[in-house]
Design a protein around this motif. Structure first.
Motif, PDB file in Angstrom:
ATOM      1  N   LYS A   1       0.836  -1.205   0.000  1.00  0.00           N
ATOM      2  CA  LYS A   1       0.000   0.000   0.000  1.00  0.00           C
ATOM      3  C   LYS A   1       0.867   1.250   0.000  1.00  0.00           C
ATOM      4  O   LYS A   1       0.550   2.251  -0.655  1.00  0.00           O
ATOM      5  CB  LYS A   1      -0.934   0.002   1.212  1.00  0.00           C
ATOM      6  N   GLU A   2       1.985   1.181   0.728  1.00  0.00           N
ATOM      7  CA  GLU A   2       2.908   2.321   0.744  1.00  0.00           C
ATOM      8  C   GLU A   2       3.517   2.538  -0.638  1.00  0.00           C
ATOM      9  O   GLU A   2       3.679   3.674  -1.095  1.00  0.00           O
ATOM     10  CB  GLU A   2       4.006   2.083   1.782  1.00  0.00           C
ATOM     11  N   VAL A   3       3.843   1.431  -1.321  1.00  0.00           N
ATOM     12  CA  VAL A   3       4.331   1.531  -2.702  1.00  0.00           C
ATOM     13  C   VAL A   3       3.286   2.225  -3.573  1.00  0.00           C
ATOM     14  O   VAL A   3       3.593   3.127  -4.363  1.00  0.00           O
ATOM     15  CB  VAL A   3       4.645   0.134  -3.275  1.00  0.00           C
ATOM     16  N   GLY A   4       2.026   1.814  -3.429  1.00  0.00           N
ATOM     17  CA  GLY A   4       0.955   2.433  -4.207  1.00  0.00           C
ATOM     18  C   GLY A   4       0.795   3.911  -3.907  1.00  0.00           C
ATOM     19  O   GLY A   4       0.657   4.731  -4.819  1.00  0.00           O
ATOM     20  N   ASN A   5       0.838   4.268  -2.628  1.00  0.00           N
ATOM     21  CA  ASN A   5       0.654   5.672  -2.236  1.00  0.00           C
ATOM     22  C   ASN A   5       1.801   6.554  -2.738  1.00  0.00           C
ATOM     23  O   ASN A   5       1.575   7.634  -3.306  1.00  0.00           O
ATOM     24  CB  ASN A   5       0.556   5.779  -0.711  1.00  0.00           C
ATOM     25  N   ILE A   6       3.044   6.088  -2.526  1.00  0.00           N
ATOM     26  CA  ILE A   6       4.196   6.873  -2.971  1.00  0.00           C
ATOM     27  C   ILE A   6       4.225   6.955  -4.484  1.00  0.00           C
ATOM     28  O   ILE A   6       4.471   8.016  -5.079  1.00  0.00           O
ATOM     29  CB  ILE A   6       5.508   6.266  -2.436  1.00  0.00           C
ATOM     30  N   GLY A   7       3.973   5.820  -5.150  1.00  0.00           N
ATOM     31  CA  GLY A   7       3.966   5.800  -6.612  1.00  0.00           C
ATOM     32  C   GLY A   7       2.912   6.726  -7.186  1.00  0.00           C
ATOM     33  O   GLY A   7       3.161   7.440  -8.163  1.00  0.00           O
ATOM     34  N   ALA A   8       1.714   6.723  -6.591  1.00  0.00           N
ATOM     35  CA  ALA A   8       0.641   7.602  -7.071  1.00  0.00           C
ATOM     36  C   ALA A   8       1.023   9.067  -6.908  1.00  0.00           C
ATOM     37  O   ALA A   8       0.784   9.894  -7.793  1.00  0.00           O
ATOM     38  CB  ALA A   8      -0.655   7.299  -6.322  1.00  0.00           C
ATOM     39  N   GLY A   9       1.639   9.393  -5.776  1.00  0.00           N
ATOM     40  CA  GLY A   9       2.078  10.773  -5.566  1.00  0.00           C
ATOM     41  C   GLY A   9       3.138  11.188  -6.571  1.00  0.00           C
ATOM     42  O   GLY A   9       3.088  12.297  -7.131  1.00  0.00           O
ATOM     43  N   ASN A  10       4.109  10.305  -6.807  1.00  0.00           N
ATOM     44  CA  ASN A  10       5.156  10.591  -7.799  1.00  0.00           C
ATOM     45  C   ASN A  10       4.562  10.774  -9.189  1.00  0.00           C
ATOM     46  O   ASN A  10       4.952  11.666  -9.945  1.00  0.00           O
ATOM     47  CB  ASN A  10       6.180   9.449  -7.834  1.00  0.00           C
ATOM     48  N   ALA A  11       3.614   9.886  -9.536  1.00  0.00           N
ATOM     49  CA  ALA A  11       3.004   9.937 -10.870  1.00  0.00           C
ATOM     50  C   ALA A  11       2.194  11.213 -11.055  1.00  0.00           C
ATOM     51  O   ALA A  11       2.235  11.843 -12.116  1.00  0.00           O
ATOM     52  CB  ALA A  11       2.116   8.710 -11.086  1.00  0.00           C
TER      53      ALA A  11
END
Length: 208
Positions: free
Chosen positions: A16-26
């Protein structure tokens, strides 16, 4: 059993942390590319079996737009970003400001724009995963296909060899004003790569 449950919950917390950080970066990268505010909703993250991927996008005979590439490095695998043709058109119209025809065909400019957006998304999520795991993971140049979901996944098998048994699904929703565009991001690590990813975090990997 209590320890196993703890590991399972910790694995999902990490993903979930990967998803959250990735979404923010994207969202940040897309905002710069398009020169307009782009947000992404908090993504829904889950692990599913490879054979369930087609069902998640409407079935193996559902026509989809798929941007796919190979992940190279310490934990190799395959990556797919899948949208319905309608969502792909909306993504181009609403977010990229491209005038698109109201049909299921895509011209060269539209395909190029989708490839660029897919490249940004994949780079953002892989960067988030690499930062957390300290593993080297890099995407190849993306390709785009418009076909039935089952045919695209079969092509991936032929192109890249054996797929792993498990897939990481990140439901991705773009927000621009009152408009939402939904897509699904699938990371399918090679058979040994999920174990490498979790072991790098000190979490023994078990299929659950």
């Amino acid at each position: 059993m209590r320890v196993f449950k703890h590991f399972k919950e910790f694995k999902m917390d990490v993903l979930k942390e990967v998803g959250n950080i990735g979404a923010g970066n994207a969202a940040t990268a897309l905002s710069r590319l398009l020169n307009k505010p782009i947000d992404m909703a908090v993504p829904k993250v889950q692990i599913l079996r490879f054979e369930e991927v087609s069902d998640k996008v409407g079935g193996s005979e559902q026509v989809v737009v798929a941007i796919f590439l190979r992940v190279e490095g310490d934990a190799p695998g395959n990556l797919f970003f899948i949208l319905s043709p309608k969502s792909a058109k909306s993504l181009l119209r609403r977010l990229a400001g491209i005038k698109v025809a109201n049909d299921d065909s895509f011209n060269d400019m539209e395909i190029s724009a989708l490839n660029e957006i897919g490249n940004i998304l994949s780079g953002s999520y892989l960067s988030a995963l690499a930062d957390l795991t300290k593993l080297s993971m890099s995407p190849t140049v993306p390709s785009l296909a418009i076909d039935m979901a089952g045919a695209i996944l079969s092509y991936g098998l032929l192109q890249y060899g054996e797929m792993g048994d498990d897939a990481l699904l990140i439901d991705t929703t773009f927000l621009e004003g009152n408009h939402e565009v939904e897509g699904q991001f699938f990371l399918i690590p090679d058979p040994e790569s999920f174990a490498i990813i979790f072991e790098s975090l000190g979490v023994p990997f078990e299929n659950d």
